[in-house]
Design an enzyme around this catalytic site. Structure first.
Site, short mmCIF file in Angstrom:
data_model
loop_
_atom_site.label_atom_id
_atom_site.label_comp_id
_atom_site.label_asym_id
_atom_site.label_seq_id
_atom_site.Cartn_x
_atom_site.Cartn_y
_atom_site.Cartn_z
N HIS A 83 0.84 -1.21 0.00
CA HIS A 83 0.00 0.00 0.00
C HIS A 83 0.87 1.25 0.00
O HIS A 83 1.96 1.27 0.59
CB HIS A 83 -0.98 0.02 1.18
CG HIS A 83 -0.34 0.04 2.54
ND1 HIS A 83 0.01 1.21 3.18
CD2 HIS A 83 -0.01 -0.95 3.40
CE1 HIS A 83 0.51 0.94 4.37
NE2 HIS A 83 0.52 -0.38 4.53
N ASP A 85 -0.66 4.31 0.79
CA ASP A 85 -1.25 5.26 1.74
C ASP A 85 -0.55 5.15 3.08
O ASP A 85 0.05 4.12 3.42
CB ASP A 85 -2.75 5.04 1.89
CG ASP A 85 -3.09 3.64 2.40
OD1 ASP A 85 -2.49 2.66 1.90
OD2 ASP A 85 -3.96 3.53 3.29
N ASP A 116 6.24 1.81 7.10
CA ASP A 116 4.92 1.24 6.76
C ASP A 116 4.28 2.04 5.64
O ASP A 116 3.52 2.96 5.89
CB ASP A 116 4.04 1.25 8.02
CG ASP A 116 2.76 0.47 7.85
OD1 ASP A 116 2.62 -0.26 6.85
OD2 ASP A 116 1.89 0.60 8.73
N GLU A 149 -5.25 0.94 2.77
CA GLU A 149 -4.97 -0.06 3.80
C GLU A 149 -5.06 0.54 5.19
O GLU A 149 -5.54 -0.10 6.12
CB GLU A 149 -3.58 -0.66 3.58
CG GLU A 149 -3.33 -1.95 4.36
CD GLU A 149 -2.84 -1.77 5.78
OE1 GLU A 149 -2.88 -2.73 6.56
OE2 GLU A 149 -2.38 -0.64 6.11
N GLU A 178 4.11 -5.96 4.66
CA GLU A 178 3.98 -5.30 5.96
C GLU A 178 5.24 -5.50 6.81
O GLU A 178 5.92 -6.52 6.69
CB GLU A 178 2.78 -5.87 6.72
CG GLU A 178 1.43 -5.46 6.16
CD GLU A 178 1.13 -3.99 6.36
OE1 GLU A 178 1.71 -3.38 7.28
OE2 GLU A 178 0.32 -3.45 5.59
#
Length: 409
Positions: A83, A85, A116, A149, A178
């Site tokens: 992701h 975002d 992240d 996410e 992740e």
């Protein structure tokens, strides 16, 4: 676009951090990644879902090497899910440097999304670019990239999976990037994640003077009795070797009473349950309701109405169920690749929060695997430069191992 970006994972991570892609994300950062992947040789499909403020950009990108024109379902399909975002930066005055201005201090890169998970996306892109340069093995390698996410997760991977199914896309194994490692990059991979149920419980009572309790229905008293029952509840019927015990945590209690001589007529609590795969969100919600109604009735049950009750409840819940992927041959391939790349044997784990893998688990085998997670979502979020490069090395070795295994089949 500079070729250096494609070959340098740190520079690419810095470039991604510059985009203020607070969830839900769309637009320029996806344009940038799409153009980059097209230059590498991937076929890209943009998949926007949602409307207005909930519009989310998604990207499905695919590399296919199939010189013998075999049916696609005969090729091994390895995918990466990530992701772009990020969570909000919070109080930016508390950051050592502006959160969306990537800054290297010492041996660390600081910026929102550094851990992240913009660095993992960058590492996979660089690793993939290195692989396709010399690849001679029939294989499909794809990237599933979302901008949804960290927020509601309703217009991202949850909707990409039905698109893939409708277009006859078969994924054999997916790595979600992740942050999973604890002490060294590569030491932990998540083969499952607990589910998460959020609840907001409101108790309505009858206000009155504290000196005349017989004339009141104290909402705070009812709420605390319910919360104690929820805290004391044994949520698991039996131990689960794959998951930590299910756990309920109270996160807020709000009465809003400004004086000491009024019995409150409203009390609100929020709680979260992290639960293993013994549970389903709906069944867990019903169990919670059974506990609540021992003390506070349903205002619309058996002819009740709010106007006739001194005490009643309201409950709002949302949940994401757990996922669990039984470790098998593909997981062993990752272990072998990581051991070759950095001489570490990853441990299996199901600890931590939810991820987009929960939407993929019924579609394909999936694992969460990425950087050390200690800095994720923190003020001054940062990652070691060496760790980004290590992750690229590991990802490249993983891709190569899967390609070798595919060629031998």
């Amino acid at each position: 676009m500079s070729n250096d970006l494609k070959l340098d994972e740190v520079a690419l991570t810095e470039r991604l951090i510059e985009y203020k892609s607070v969830s839900p994300a769309s637009g320029e950062i996806f344009d940038f990644v799409e153009n980059l992947l097209q230059e590498i040789g991937l076929h890209c499909t943009r998949l926007p879902f949602g409307k207005g403020d909930e519009l989310v950009d998604n990207l499905y990108a695919e590399y296919i090497y199939n010189p013998d024109n075999l049916p696609e379902h005969q090729l091994f399909h390895l995918s990466f899910c990530g992701h772009l975002d990020v969570v909000p930066a919070g109080d930016e005055t508390q950051w050592q440097s502006p959160p969306f201005t990537p800054t290297i201090i010492g041996d660390r890169l600081i910026g929102r999304g550094a851990v992240d998970m913009k660095s993992a996306v960058a590492s996979w892109i660089v690793a993939l670019n290195r692989f396709v340069t010399d690849n001679k093995t029939p294989i499909i390698i794809s990237m599933i990239i979302t901008g949804d996410e960290e927020d509601k997760a309703i217009n991202g991977v949850r909707k990409i999976v039905p698109y893939l199914q409708a277009n006859d896309k078969k994924i054999d194994f997916c790595i979600t990037g992740e942050p999973t490692s604890k002490h060294k990059v590569g030491d932990v991979m998540k083969i499952g994640r607990r589910g998460s149920l959020n609840g907001t419980l409101t108790i309505h009572g009858k206000q009155g003077h504290v000196a005349y309790p017989e004339q009141c229905a104290n909402a705070a008293h009812a709420l605390t009795r319910i919360l104690q029952k929820l805290i004391d509840e044994e949520w698991d019927n039996q131990p689960d070797d794959a998951f930590p015990p299910s756990s309920l945590q109270i996160t807020t209690i709000d009465i809003g009473n400004q004086v000491s001589n009024i019995s409150p007529n409203k009390a609100v609590a929020r709680f979260n349950i992290r639960y293993n795969h013994q549970h389903d969100g709906e069944a867990l919600k019903q169990k919670i309701l059974n506990i609540i109604t021992q003390i506070a009735p349903n205002p619309y049950d058996k002819g009740n109405s709010p106007e006739t009750l001194d005490i009643f409840y309201q409950l709002e819940t949302s949940y994401s169920n757990s996922f669990y992927c039984q470790a098998g041959r593909n997981h062993q391939t990752i272990i072998e690749a990581v051991k070759k790349a950095v001489d570490i044997t990853p441990e299996y784990s199901t600890e931590g929060g939810i991820s987009d893998s929960r939407f993929l688990a019924d579609f394909c085998q999936v694992v969460d695997f990425g950087l050390c997670n200690a800095q994720m979502h923190q003020t001054n979020e940062s990652v070691k430069l060496a760790d980004i490069r290590t992750l690229t090395t590991i990802y490249h070795e993983i891709i190569s191992h899967f390609a070798q295994n595919s060629a031998q089949q």
